[in-house]
Design a protein around this motif. Structure first.
Motif, mmCIF file in Angstrom:
data_model
loop_
_atom_site.group_PDB
_atom_site.id
_atom_site.type_symbol
_atom_site.label_atom_id
_atom_site.label_comp_id
_atom_site.label_asym_id
_atom_site.label_seq_id
_atom_site.Cartn_x
_atom_site.Cartn_y
_atom_site.Cartn_z
ATOM 1 N N SER A 41 8.666 40.174 -39.271
ATOM 2 C CA SER A 41 8.521 41.873 -39.702
ATOM 3 C C SER A 41 10.015 42.410 -39.122
ATOM 4 O O SER A 41 10.409 42.093 -38.159
ATOM 5 N N MET A 42 10.673 43.091 -40.099
ATOM 6 C CA MET A 42 11.982 43.514 -39.736
ATOM 7 C C MET A 42 12.006 44.661 -38.484
ATOM 8 O O MET A 42 12.944 44.497 -37.825
ATOM 9 N N GLU A 43 10.779 45.008 -38.544
ATOM 10 C CA GLU A 43 10.801 46.112 -37.354
ATOM 11 C C GLU A 43 9.555 45.809 -36.634
ATOM 12 O O GLU A 43 8.384 45.528 -37.288
ATOM 13 N N ILE A 44 9.444 45.818 -35.173
ATOM 14 C CA ILE A 44 8.357 45.751 -34.475
ATOM 15 C C ILE A 44 8.285 46.957 -33.296
ATOM 16 O O ILE A 44 9.290 47.036 -32.423
ATOM 17 N N GLY A 45 7.269 47.779 -33.219
ATOM 18 C CA GLY A 45 7.260 48.811 -32.383
ATOM 19 C C GLY A 45 6.078 48.192 -31.326
ATOM 20 O O GLY A 45 4.889 48.835 -31.686
ATOM 21 N N ILE A 46 6.534 47.778 -30.497
ATOM 22 C CA ILE A 46 5.423 47.177 -29.589
ATOM 23 C C ILE A 46 5.428 47.867 -28.221
ATOM 24 O O ILE A 46 4.305 47.705 -27.454
ATOM 25 N N ASP A 47 6.514 48.444 -27.783
ATOM 26 C CA ASP A 47 6.656 49.024 -26.350
ATOM 27 C C ASP A 47 7.395 50.277 -26.603
ATOM 28 O O ASP A 47 8.561 50.361 -27.259
ATOM 29 N N ASN A 103 9.576 51.459 -24.803
ATOM 30 C CA ASN A 103 10.837 51.204 -24.203
ATOM 31 C C ASN A 103 11.897 50.289 -25.237
ATOM 32 O O ASN A 103 12.830 50.321 -24.969
ATOM 33 N N ILE A 104 11.193 49.939 -26.094
ATOM 34 C CA ILE A 104 11.971 49.123 -27.119
ATOM 35 C C ILE A 104 11.994 49.705 -28.697
ATOM 36 O O ILE A 104 11.356 49.626 -29.323
ATOM 37 N N PRO A 105 13.281 50.698 -28.689
ATOM 38 C CA PRO A 105 13.170 51.231 -30.188
ATOM 39 C C PRO A 105 13.488 50.875 -31.334
ATOM 40 O O PRO A 105 14.304 51.249 -32.202
ATOM 41 N N THR A 106 12.941 49.323 -31.555
ATOM 42 C CA THR A 106 13.347 48.779 -32.724
ATOM 43 C C THR A 106 12.506 48.831 -34.054
ATOM 44 O O THR A 106 11.877 47.970 -34.446
ATOM 45 N N ILE A 139 5.149 50.057 -36.090
ATOM 46 C CA ILE A 139 4.024 50.254 -35.386
ATOM 47 C C ILE A 139 3.039 49.456 -35.596
ATOM 48 O O ILE A 139 2.437 48.873 -34.944
ATOM 49 N N LEU A 140 2.772 49.366 -37.034
ATOM 50 C CA LEU A 140 1.525 48.360 -37.496
ATOM 51 C C LEU A 140 1.720 47.012 -36.986
ATOM 52 O O LEU A 140 1.101 46.178 -36.413
ATOM 53 N N ALA A 141 3.211 46.496 -37.105
ATOM 54 C CA ALA A 141 3.501 45.277 -36.518
ATOM 55 C C ALA A 141 3.235 44.899 -35.037
ATOM 56 O O ALA A 141 2.398 44.084 -34.708
ATOM 57 N N GLY A 142 3.539 46.013 -34.334
ATOM 58 C CA GLY A 142 3.560 45.957 -32.975
ATOM 59 C C GLY A 142 1.702 45.992 -32.469
ATOM 60 O O GLY A 142 1.487 45.239 -31.893
ATOM 61 N N ASP A 143 1.148 46.854 -33.140
ATOM 62 C CA ASP A 143 -0.394 46.927 -33.186
ATOM 63 C C ASP A 143 -1.004 45.546 -33.420
ATOM 64 O O ASP A 143 -1.977 45.228 -32.814
#
Ligand SMILES: *Cc1c(COP(=O)(O)O)cnc(C)c1O
Length: 569
Positions: free
Chosen positions: A28-34, A36-39, A46-50
């Motif tokens: 995934s080009m972007e992963i919002g998993i934390d 503190n990590i604004p990528t 957000i979906l990728a992180g979840d």
């Protein structure tokens, strides 16, 4: 969330602590998993992180691959006139990620670009660990332009974007192999950005069918402009001999390399992210078999603390098995209301402290937060301020909390923010409105938990799924929205929320006039009166949101569908 510093064992070139050998690689080009990590920029990340979090909770053997995006997306400031100001959002990379000694490389034009990886691990409820690799080209020896390639998420021109996608796709596959992952035989492309990975696999396997057997593709947008495409005039030289000529007709459109077509061509399983989006995608790309798996959210991430305590007490096990949330029907209404008010007070305090706006705990509060862009119609709610004032006078006080970034190049999205600020000034005495700057995971969590009603007004059929309303449902907050994306499946009128505009069965595109009328009319005659005068029934609706929608629209259910329908078939 714990991070073990010695999880990566350099000697054996493998990640220790894994229950099994990873079978699936998730790109995934972007992963919002934390927080503190604004990528990440929005829903896709957000979906990728979840997704990764749910894999960890369910022991699904997957690894994540993304770009470092050192400067994040951007930090949003807004001046008093509603002008968005974009600042770089640097984060202390080494505080959250561990640099690995392993390197690989990709070729762009005739330059060899070295790539390294930063390691992050997410530990699931049972201790199962999922590794995530953040690719980084900012290495001494690389040319200046190349060193910048993993800095800006969705920044730069088309060539910059294509170079990023070469690093993500081709570099990602190579990095996993260099790291010693030899058991991976499923590559899941979360949107077309990672599609170039298929070219690396083809280069190695030399067999289209074998590549297809390993590839799964999820498309995320029904808007043509949302699909990346690159002019062959620069795409071919940039890719060099990685691009086999025989696929040219299958993967190009109007002389452009189309990343969606490339991913479609090389995948054995393709899906849209809600039932309706599957249908729309089949129409956009005739000739391909496109199915659908409706998105979800990671339940433990998006449930506010007061509700976490309530769920822990009544439904232990909900974190790893959110189906259990169906049992919310047996929780007392009082307890639901008290948990909600605790989350609401926290949000109101946060907003008042930041913006000195004097919002009240007891006033009906509407939330709207998402990427600000034309099709989401951020200003529909405030488009007739006089009417809104009348409603508040007649039905009861209204407060509105807004948030959301506009892409730096999206002039219309920025105009929407200005428009909201303009209206905010003219009706502030009558209706309190706040615009929370720099929408991110932390603010998303506070808002979806703390408002009374979640508003979603996409112009249908443009919303592929939408997920913020699912976060609201997890906190007992009903959604009021146009019947598009997931809401077609999630809306049971007056039981889990309310619909705006044409019915499910009417296959019409949205009409702003009709929707505005319906929005105001339902607020005035149904929703606000129910909130103020029929609290008991209002709480029943809140409870149904959790029992009916949170128990289904979560990433645990979603990933189980991916495993059964996509990965192992
Ligand atoms: C959940 C979330 C989104 C996606 O919300 P949509 O309703 O799909 O637009 C975007 N940004 C943030 C920060 C989120 O938490």
């Amino acid at each position: 969330m714990e991070r073990e510093s010695n999880a990566y064992n350099v000697e054996s070139k493998s990640i220790v602590g894994l229950g099994g050998k990873p079978k699936i690689a998730y790109f995934s080009m972007e992963i919002g998993i934390d927080e503190n990590i604004p990528t990440y920029s929005g829903g896709l990340g957000i979906l990728a992180g979840d997704t990764i979090k749910s894999c960890a909770d369910l022991n699904v053997p997957i690894v994540g691959v993304t770009l470092l995006s050192e400067n994040g997306y951007f930090y949003q400031k807004i001046d008093e006139n509603g002008n968005q100001i974009e600042l770089p959002m640097q984060f202390a990379v080494s505080n959250f990620l561990k640099l690995l000694p392993t390197t690989t490389s990709v070729k762009i034009e005739d330059r060899e670009i070295k790539i390294r990886a930063w390691y992050y691990q997410y530990k699931g409820v049972g201790g199962y660990i999922i590794p995530v690799f953040f690719l980084d080209s900012n290495i001494e020896g690389n040319a200046d332009w190349d060193r910048n390639l993993t800095k800006h998420l969705y920044g730069g021109d088309n060539k910059y974007r294509l170079a990023q996608e070469i690093i993500l796709g081709i570099g990602g596959v190579r990095m996993l192999q260099t790291l010693g992952y030899t058991t991976i035989d499923r590559y899941h492309m979360n949107e077309g950005h990672a599609a170039l990975g298929t070219l690396e696999l083809y280069d190695q396997l030399n067999d289209v069918e074998k590549v297809r057997q390993q590839c799964v593709f999820t498309t995320h947008t029904p808007i043509a402009a949302g699909h990346d495409q690159f002019d062959l005039s620069y795409a071919k030289p940039m890719l060099g001999n990685m691009f086999p000529d025989f696929i040219l007709d299958d993967v190009t459109f109007e002389n452009k390399l189309n990343m969606t077509k490339l991913a479609l061509f090389f995948s054995h399983y393709v899906n849209g992210v809600a039932k309706k989006h599957g249908e729309v995608s089949r129409m956009m790309f005739p000739g391909y078999s496109i199915e659908s798996i409706t998105n979800g959210v990671h339940s433990p991430t998006w449930v506010s603390e007061p509700f976490q305590r309530l769920f822990d007490k009544h439904m232990p096990g909900w974190r790893s098995d959110p189906y259990i949330l169906r049992a919310t029907f047996s929780i007392e209404k009082n307890a639901i209301w008290n948990a909600h008010m605790e989350a609401k007070r926290e949000l109101i305090n946060f907003v008042n402290k930041r913006y000195n706006i004097g919002m009240n705990y007891d006033d009906f509060t509407i939330g709207f937060a998402r990427r600000q862009t034309a099709y989401k119609r951020p200003e529909l709610l405030i488009s007739d301020p006089e009417r809104l004032k009348q409603i508040a006078e007649k039905a009861g006080p209204i407060q509105i909390i807004y948030a959301g970034k506009a892409h730096p190049k999206d002039g219309t999205g920025k105009e929407s923010i200005r428009k909201i600020f303009e209206v905010m000034k003219t009706i502030q005495g009558k209706i309190k409105i706040a615009y929370v700057h720099n929408y991110d995971m932390m603010i998303g969590k506070k808002m979806t938990a703390g408002v009374d009603l979640w508003l979603n007004t996409p112009r249908r059929p443009k919303e592929a799924s939408g997920t913020s309303g699912m976060k609201a449902a997890h906190n007992g907050v009903p959604q009021f929205g146009t019947l598009d994306g997931w809401w077609i499946e999630g809306c049971i009128e007056n039981i889990t929320g309310w619909a705006i505009g044409p019915e499910k069965t009417e296959d019409r595109e949205s009409d702003d006039e009709i929707d505005r009328y319906d929005l105001y009319d339902k607020l005035e005659s149904w929703i606000i009166p129910k909130y103020y005068n029929d609290r008991d029934n209002w709480i029943r609706t809140m409870r149904s949101c959790i029992a009916i929608n949170a128990s289904f629209f979560n990433t645990n259910r979603m990933i189980q569908q991916y495993v059964l329908n996509a990965y192992f078939r």
